[in-house]
Design an enzyme around this catalytic site. Structure first.
Site, PDB file in Angstrom:
ATOM      1  N   SER A  42      23.933  39.109  59.547  1.00 54.43           N
ATOM      2  CA  SER A  42      23.115  37.931  59.823  1.00 54.43           C
ATOM      3  C   SER A  42      22.749  37.857  61.297  1.00 54.43           C
ATOM      4  O   SER A  42      23.356  38.509  62.151  1.00 54.43           O
ATOM      5  CB  SER A  42      23.853  36.657  59.403  1.00 54.43           C
ATOM      6  OG  SER A  42      25.055  36.510  60.133  1.00 54.43           O
ATOM      7  N   ASN A  43      21.758  37.035  61.588  1.00 50.44           N
ATOM      8  CA  ASN A  43      21.294  36.874  62.959  1.00 50.44           C
ATOM      9  C   ASN A  43      22.373  36.227  63.822  1.00 50.44           C
ATOM     10  O   ASN A  43      23.203  35.453  63.332  1.00 50.44           O
ATOM     11  CB  ASN A  43      20.024  36.013  62.973  1.00 50.44           C
ATOM     12  CG  ASN A  43      19.358  35.978  64.321  1.00 50.44           C
ATOM     13  OD1 ASN A  43      19.678  35.160  65.170  1.00 50.44           O
ATOM     14  ND2 ASN A  43      18.411  36.870  64.538  1.00 50.44           N
ATOM     15  N   SER A  44      22.344  36.507  65.108  1.00 51.24           N
ATOM     16  CA  SER A  44      23.360  35.973  66.018  1.00 51.24           C
ATOM     17  C   SER A  44      23.352  34.448  66.067  1.00 51.24           C
ATOM     18  O   SER A  44      24.364  33.828  66.427  1.00 51.24           O
ATOM     19  CB  SER A  44      23.140  36.533  67.428  1.00 51.24           C
ATOM     20  OG  SER A  44      21.861  36.158  67.921  1.00 51.24           O
TER      21      SER A  44
END
Length: 511
Positions: free
Chosen positions: A191-193
């Site tokens: 997943s995105n940061s």
């Protein structure tokens, strides 16, 4: 500045923008400046008196433009696209001119009502479950947030407050701080940061679960983690799934995740920032599977739908859960129309109080382009990515790392990671195209994403030729270094054969 001067300045600025966009391919995608360059070019204090707008616009070209990374260039292939279009620019200009702060309906009725309309337009365009529409009988609806990051944080914080309230009623013997200390959230390590950051800002433990070999988070993976946490007396809170992961644009298994979340009363949020655009295409209808099990989701119009940043759509199946969590209602914000005709006061749906009239640029863009034009634009990105994919497959020196996904191709030159890094360094140094590197396990690869405001086939062809030519340079350097190393090895070996302890052999002495 009076109206006459504004017209002159405004027309000149519009001409400047139009010229910039028409000639953007002539610009190096990356600037050549060094950190701090601007401090040497600008005065240390603001001017005491007004300056001529012509001088200001000239300085934009002379000082600002050289320090820009040209995100709207079709030679931008890094990250994901940041959308833009001339209609969106016009809509943003009108938004800035009206300059309303739409925190409530009475603050500017058109600001709120137009947002309700365009968010329902978009939900229907993407074929979302009807529970997400304002026009549906239920408590759901959509809002324009600034970014996916905001949307995810809103979902996490709303889920947190709902969980605290639920557990306090169920276990009155537990203190609120005890409950909050036991909350745990879940997402994928792909997943995105911003998901991990949401956990930090929301003061909730975020478990980044290892995705499977196809970079997908499944219900089976989630359930194992949930059961383990339940055994330890923790409280599962929210699962943030991704449709279109940052690295490879992989799609988490929403149906299986939804089943697990319903089983254990976990809020399921879907971050579809990039891939959500594909909901509008029947050939990608499978991506909508399981959305009926989702509590909330977000999608960035500023990635694919020709509307410039910041403009992220967020939909909630039950907006009351967010309103109940965020509602702070001082007397000076009250008005007599509150609650009438299901018109929301969007300040209760978001983190900030104030909000821009972002629906205006959405409305102008959607009316100018139309649903048919938007679908064609998405398909164009996909077709251009297919073109690049075919180039990769046709050159035996390269390999694919993952299946092409929408407008993203993940590839690498065959060989060790150093070769991939050296190729990226060559490309970045030349500033003709812009790519970034990612990792799959221990394997480094390059991401090639179709971006820019008006990408064409010739732009993809240009990028591929640039990549091929720079791989030639990298391989030539490797060959020359290899020859040099071989010569050094032979030289060292010869030296050892001829000289022992600094003394030449007898045959050499006799000479």
């Amino acid at each position: 500045m009076d109206a006459k001067t504004f017209r002159e300045f405004g027309k000149a600025a519009v001409d400047y923008v139009a010229d910039y966009m028409e000639n953007i391919r002539d610009c190096d995608i990356l600037p050549s400046v060094k950190p701090g360059y601007l401090f040497d070019l600008l005065p240390k204090d603001m001017p005491e008196t007004s300056e001529d707008w012509r001088d200001i616009l000239e300085d934009v070209d002379r000082i600002i433009k050289p320090g820009i990374t040209h995100w709207q260039s079709p030679n931008m292939h890094a990250f994901y696209p940041t959308a833009s279009s001339f209609p969106a620019m016009v809509g943003d200009m009108l938004c800035n001119a009206f300059s309303v702060i739409g925190f409530s309906w009475i603050a500017s009725p058109a600001c709120t009502e137009l947002e309700v309309v365009v968010m329902d337009w978009l939900a229907k365009f993407l074929k979302l479950p009807e529970e997400f529409l304002h026009s549906h009988e239920g408590p759901g609806g959509g809002i324009i947030q600034g970014s996916a990051s905001e949307s995810i944080l809103v979902a996490l914080m709303a889920a947190r407050e709902q969980a605290v309230k639920h557990w306090k009623q169920k276990h009155p013997e537990m203190s609120e701080s005890d409950i909050r200390g036991k909350l745990v959230s879940y997402s994928s390590d792909q997943s995105n940061s911003c998901v991990e950051k949401a956990g930090v800002l929301g003061a909730v433990t975020m478990r980044l679960l290892p995705a499977n070999d196809e970079f997908i988070l499944t219900g089976e993976i989630l359930e194992k983690a949930v059961l383990k946490d339940l055994e330890q007396g923790l409280i599962p809170l929210i699962c943030i799934a991704t449709l279109g992961t940052t690295g490879t644009c992989a799609y988490d298994d929403i149906p299986s995740l939804g089943a697990v979340c319903q089983k254990y009363n976990i809020w399921l949020h879907v971050d579809a920032a990039y891939a959500g655009s594909a909901f509008a295409l029947e050939e990608f209808s499978h991506l909508r599977n399981g959305l009926e099990l989702v509590e909330s989701l977000n999608f960035n119009m500023h990635k694919f739908l020709m509307v410039n940043f910041d403009c992220a759509g967020m939909w909630l199946k039950d907006a009351n859960k967010v309103v109940d969590s965020f509602n702070v209602d001082p007397i000076y914000l009250k008005h007599k129309y509150e609650g009438q005709n299901k018109m929301p006061d969007f300040r209760h749906w978001q983190i900030p109080l104030g909000r821009r009239f972002r629906a205006l640029k959405v409305w102008v863009t959607f009316r100018t382009i139309g649903a048919e034009g938007l679908r064609a634009y998405i398909r164009k990105h996909i077709d251009l990515a297919k073109r690049f994919e075919n180039f990769v497959l046709s050159d035996s020196r390269f390999e694919m790392v993952a299946n092409r996904s929408l407008g993203l191709v993940c590839f690498r030159p065959k060989g060790d990671n150093l070769r991939t890094t050296e190729l990226l360094n060559q490309l970045t140094e030349r500033k003709q195209i812009y790519l970034i590197q990612a990792k799959r396990g221990n394997l480094h690869f390059l991401r090639f994403c179709i971006c820019g405001m008006d990408p064409q086939e010739e732009d993809v062809d240009f990028a591929w030729k640039e990549i091929q030519s720079q791989l030639d340079v990298v391989l030539e350097k490797e060959f020359l270094n290899g020859v040099k190393n071989d010569v050094d090895i032979i030289s060292q070996k010869f030296s050892k054969d001829v000289y022992i302890n600094g003394t030449a052999p007898i045959s050499e002495k006799s000479k």
